[in-house]
Design a protein around this motif. Structure first.
Motif, PDB file in Angstrom:
ATOM      1  N   UNK A   1       0.837  -1.203   0.000  1.00 29.74           N
ATOM      2  CA  UNK A   1       0.000   0.000   0.000  1.00 29.74           C
ATOM      3  C   UNK A   1       0.874   1.256   0.000  1.00 29.74           C
ATOM      4  N   UNK A   2       1.912   1.249   0.845  1.00 31.23           N
ATOM      5  CA  UNK A   2       2.817   2.406   0.899  1.00 31.23           C
ATOM      6  C   UNK A   2       3.539   2.569  -0.448  1.00 31.23           C
ATOM      7  N   UNK A   3       3.972   1.457  -1.037  1.00 25.71           N
ATOM      8  CA  UNK A   3       4.634   1.537  -2.343  1.00 25.71           C
ATOM      9  C   UNK A   3       3.681   2.070  -3.400  1.00 25.71           C
ATOM     10  N   UNK A   4       2.410   1.667  -3.320  1.00 20.66           N
ATOM     11  CA  UNK A   4       1.423   2.156  -4.290  1.00 20.66           C
ATOM     12  C   UNK A   4       1.309   3.675  -4.204  1.00 20.66           C
ATOM     13  N   UNK A   5       1.323   4.205  -2.978  1.00 20.16           N
ATOM     14  CA  UNK A   5       1.247   5.662  -2.799  1.00 20.16           C
ATOM     15  C   UNK A   5       2.426   6.367  -3.461  1.00 20.16           C
ATOM     16  N   UNK A   6       3.594   5.734  -3.388  1.00 16.48           N
ATOM     17  CA  UNK A   6       4.788   6.324  -3.991  1.00 16.48           C
ATOM     18  C   UNK A   6       4.785   6.120  -5.515  1.00 16.48           C
ATOM     19  N   UNK A   7       4.427   4.911  -5.951  1.00 22.09           N
ATOM     20  CA  UNK A   7       4.466   4.606  -7.388  1.00 22.09           C
ATOM     21  C   UNK A   7       3.509   5.504  -8.178  1.00 22.09           C
ATOM     22  N   UNK A   8       2.337   5.799  -7.614  1.00 21.37           N
ATOM     23  CA  UNK A   8       1.414   6.674  -8.352  1.00 21.37           C
ATOM     24  C   UNK A   8       2.068   8.030  -8.636  1.00 21.37           C
ATOM     25  N   UNK A   9       2.914   8.504  -7.697  1.00 27.75           N
ATOM     26  CA  UNK A   9       3.626   9.769  -7.932  1.00 27.75           C
ATOM     27  C   UNK A   9       4.529   9.655  -9.154  1.00 27.75           C
ATOM     28  N   UNK A  10       5.243   8.516  -9.276  1.00 31.31           N
ATOM     29  CA  UNK A  10       6.102   8.322 -10.451  1.00 31.31           C
ATOM     30  C   UNK A  10       5.276   8.193 -11.732  1.00 31.31           C
ATOM     31  N   UNK A  11       4.186   7.446 -11.660  1.00 26.62           N
ATOM     32  CA  UNK A  11       3.344   7.279 -12.858  1.00 26.62           C
ATOM     33  C   UNK A  11       2.782   8.631 -13.301  1.00 26.62           C
ATOM     34  N   UNK A  12       2.359   9.433 -12.333  1.00 27.91           N
ATOM     35  CA  UNK A  12       1.798  10.743 -12.672  1.00 27.91           C
ATOM     36  C   UNK A  12       2.856  11.595 -13.369  1.00 27.91           C
ATOM     37  N   UNK A  13       4.091  11.520 -12.896  1.00 27.32           N
ATOM     38  CA  UNK A  13       5.148  12.337 -13.523  1.00 27.32           C
ATOM     39  C   UNK A  13       5.546  11.791 -14.888  1.00 27.32           C
ATOM     40  N   UNK A  14       5.472  10.477 -15.063  1.00 26.40           N
ATOM     41  CA  UNK A  14       5.711   9.918 -16.405  1.00 26.40           C
ATOM     42  C   UNK A  14       4.664  10.488 -17.368  1.00 26.40           C
ATOM     43  N   UNK A  15       3.418  10.531 -16.895  1.00 28.31           N
ATOM     44  CA  UNK A  15       2.346  11.113 -17.715  1.00 28.31           C
ATOM     45  C   UNK A  15       2.645  12.569 -18.068  1.00 28.31           C
ATOM     46  N   UNK A  16       3.128  13.337 -17.080  1.00 27.36           N
ATOM     47  CA  UNK A  16       3.501  14.742 -17.337  1.00 27.36           C
ATOM     48  C   UNK A  16       4.592  14.841 -18.393  1.00 27.36           C
ATOM     49  N   UNK A  17       5.607  13.977 -18.260  1.00 26.16           N
ATOM     50  CA  UNK A  17       6.721  13.999 -19.224  1.00 26.16           C
ATOM     51  C   UNK A  17       6.212  13.672 -20.628  1.00 26.16           C
ATOM     52  N   UNK A  18       5.338  12.658 -20.733  1.00 24.66           N
ATOM     53  CA  UNK A  18       4.812  12.260 -22.048  1.00 24.66           C
ATOM     54  C   UNK A  18       3.995  13.406 -22.641  1.00 24.66           C
ATOM     55  N   UNK A  19       3.184  14.064 -21.808  1.00 28.00           N
ATOM     56  CA  UNK A  19       2.375  15.188 -22.299  1.00 28.00           C
ATOM     57  C   UNK A  19       3.281  16.331 -22.751  1.00 28.00           C
ATOM     58  N   UNK A  20       4.367  16.555 -22.006  1.00 29.64           N
ATOM     59  CA  UNK A  20       5.300  17.617 -22.379  1.00 29.64           C
ATOM     60  C   UNK A  20       5.974  17.299 -23.716  1.00 29.64           C
ATOM     61  N   UNK A  21       6.369  16.034 -23.914  1.00 31.40           N
ATOM     62  CA  UNK A  21       6.951  15.611 -25.198  1.00 31.40           C
ATOM     63  C   UNK A  21       5.958  15.884 -26.328  1.00 31.40           C
ATOM     64  N   UNK A  22       4.699  15.503 -26.089  1.00 30.51           N
ATOM     65  CA  UNK A  22       3.669  15.672 -27.115  1.00 30.51           C
ATOM     66  C   UNK A  22       3.477  17.148 -27.460  1.00 30.51           C
ATOM     67  N   UNK A  23       3.417  18.012 -26.442  1.00 33.02           N
ATOM     68  CA  UNK A  23       3.232  19.455 -26.683  1.00 33.02           C
ATOM     69  C   UNK A  23       4.394  20.021 -27.492  1.00 33.02           C
ATOM     70  N   UNK A  24       5.605  19.598 -27.123  1.00 32.81           N
ATOM     71  CA  UNK A  24       6.776  20.124 -27.829  1.00 32.81           C
ATOM     72  C   UNK A  24       6.843  19.625 -29.270  1.00 32.81           C
ATOM     73  N   UNK A  25       6.330  18.421 -29.520  1.00 32.33           N
ATOM     74  CA  UNK A  25       6.374  17.883 -30.886  1.00 32.33           C
ATOM     75  C   UNK A  25       5.645  18.833 -31.844  1.00 32.33           C
ATOM     76  N   UNK A  26       4.634  19.548 -31.322  1.00 33.92           N
ATOM     77  CA  UNK A  26       3.869  20.473 -32.169  1.00 33.92           C
ATOM     78  C   UNK A  26       4.660  21.739 -32.472  1.00 33.92           C
ATOM     79  N   UNK A  27       5.762  21.953 -31.738  1.00 38.00           N
ATOM     80  CA  UNK A  27       6.545  23.172 -31.928  1.00 38.00           C
ATOM     81  C   UNK A  27       7.792  22.942 -32.767  1.00 38.00           C
ATOM     82  N   UNK A  28       7.995  21.701 -33.205  1.00 37.50           N
ATOM     83  CA  UNK A  28       9.159  21.430 -34.055  1.00 37.50           C
ATOM     84  C   UNK A  28       8.872  22.021 -35.439  1.00 37.50           C
TER      85      UNK A  28
END
Lengths: 231, 231
Positions: free
Chosen positions: B87-114
């Motif tokens: 349960x404690x690991x799940x609380x921590x892992x969701x933080x990493x998953x959320x940031x992976x999502x942020x990174x992917x969204x940032x990559x996608x946004x920047x792709x439109x600016x190339x």
């Protein structure tokens, strides 16, 4: 109150206080790390840069210690309501503090790679941004120590300005590079330094959100005010 | 076994299973987000870019849902040992998953600016790096779903190669900019895209560390093998 019960309550409070003390220490170290990182860039202070990098193992160790103590407290004391929210928030906040430390260390490492000949690049924007982020971080850590939900809301609101400063910095640095390609190497490091400052601002905001939740049991609105850091 | 007890155990298992199912769903969404982000860059697919950005609210909501359910489980069921670690690991892992999502969204946004005119910039390095990071992320999420500590160690070890690819990309992009300053704007976005890929790799490694700890109760060594992503 029977003696046994008094003893249990007192150990419980002591353990919760130990978690709080560790969080405060972790907060103090990353604040210091951030101050060293800013000195490393703005004053080109190499000792400060080394100091910022050296904090990393301490911060990592504290994150693990808080987790171990939180697990112990959850297993043996089964905290409820506000205390439970505080322990869960502590587990999340240490993640943000650890990443703030990473960002500060990254800023410090990059400061050593700036070409001293690039004195023509104005660091004014970066200095302003750094000052604001430091202020936000300080207030987030204060809010954490004092369970102060009002101060948490202030931090949460003021990240918009950080995002605006970052966007302006990004444009300025790209312009420098285009006007004088000899600055490209230094400017790419400065771009990442600005990004790291913006990320520290985001993590301070996350901490503020957590403090607010632990103190009130309510969530701040999902969409926080944004200054449009789209780049 | 008395009926009441059987009922309690079953609800407990059901709640733990619900957390696991939410984590699996969150993992699936960010894997998909990352695949869309890569299509956005490599195939210049604007629909994929939009799709990657649109996943963000879902991921954020799942992080909050896992936390709410974890707090409920901790308060009402007081899990112990392996379950508590999970349960404690799940609380921590969701933080990493959320940031992976942020990174992917940032990559996608920047792709439109190339700049599409910058077809001369080879995306080969980025494609390779993306493929490897995607593979590591997939394995980290598999390890999470299967509580597989051996697979977690594999992920943890292979992040070195990601760091090496990132360092090579950084040098390549700086060289492009110096040789042809017209590519500066696109290259700065590509630099950040590469950095985001490297960060996704780091988060996959964090997830692997958490999975290993939840499964075994032991920590992986503090210093993980590094490929020297110093830039």
């Amino acid at each position: 109150m029977p003696r046994e019960h008094a003893h249990t309550v007192s150990s419980y409070e002591q353990e919760l206080d130990r978690i709080r003390a560790m969080m405060a220490r972790m907060g103090g170290i990353v604040e210091n790390q951030m101050a060293l990182a800013m000195a490393a860039i703005v004053d080109r202070d190499e000792d400060a840069a080394a100091g910022a990098s050296e904090c990393d193992p301490q911060v990592d160790a504290l994150e693990r210690d808080v987790e171990a103590l939180a697990i112990r407290l959850l297993a043996l004391r089964a905290p409820l309501a506000g205390d439970l929210r505080e322990v869960v928030s502590a587990l999340k906040i240490t993640g943000d503090l650890e990443r703030i430390g990473d960002c500060a260390a990254s800023i410090a490492r990059r400061s050593l790679r700036l070409d001293p000949a690039d004195g023509r690049i104005s660091l004014g924007g970066l200095r302003n941004m750094g000052r604001l982020v430091q202020e936000n971080l300080r207030r987030a850590i204060d809010a954490m120590g004092q369970h102060d939900s009002e101060r948490a809301v202030e931090v949460w609101q003021s990240d918009t300005v950080v995002d605006e400063l970052y966007t302006a910095m990004f444009r300025e640095l790209v312009t420098y590079m285009m006007e004088d390609p000899r600055t490209i190497r230094s400017c790419t490091h400065l771009l990442f330094i600005a990004k790291n400052l913006e990320r520290i601002g985001d993590h301070a905001t996350n901490i503020a959100e957590r403090v607010y939740y632990a103190a009130t049991g309510d969530l701040l609105p999902v969409v926080r005010p944004r200054g449009g850091a789209v780049v």
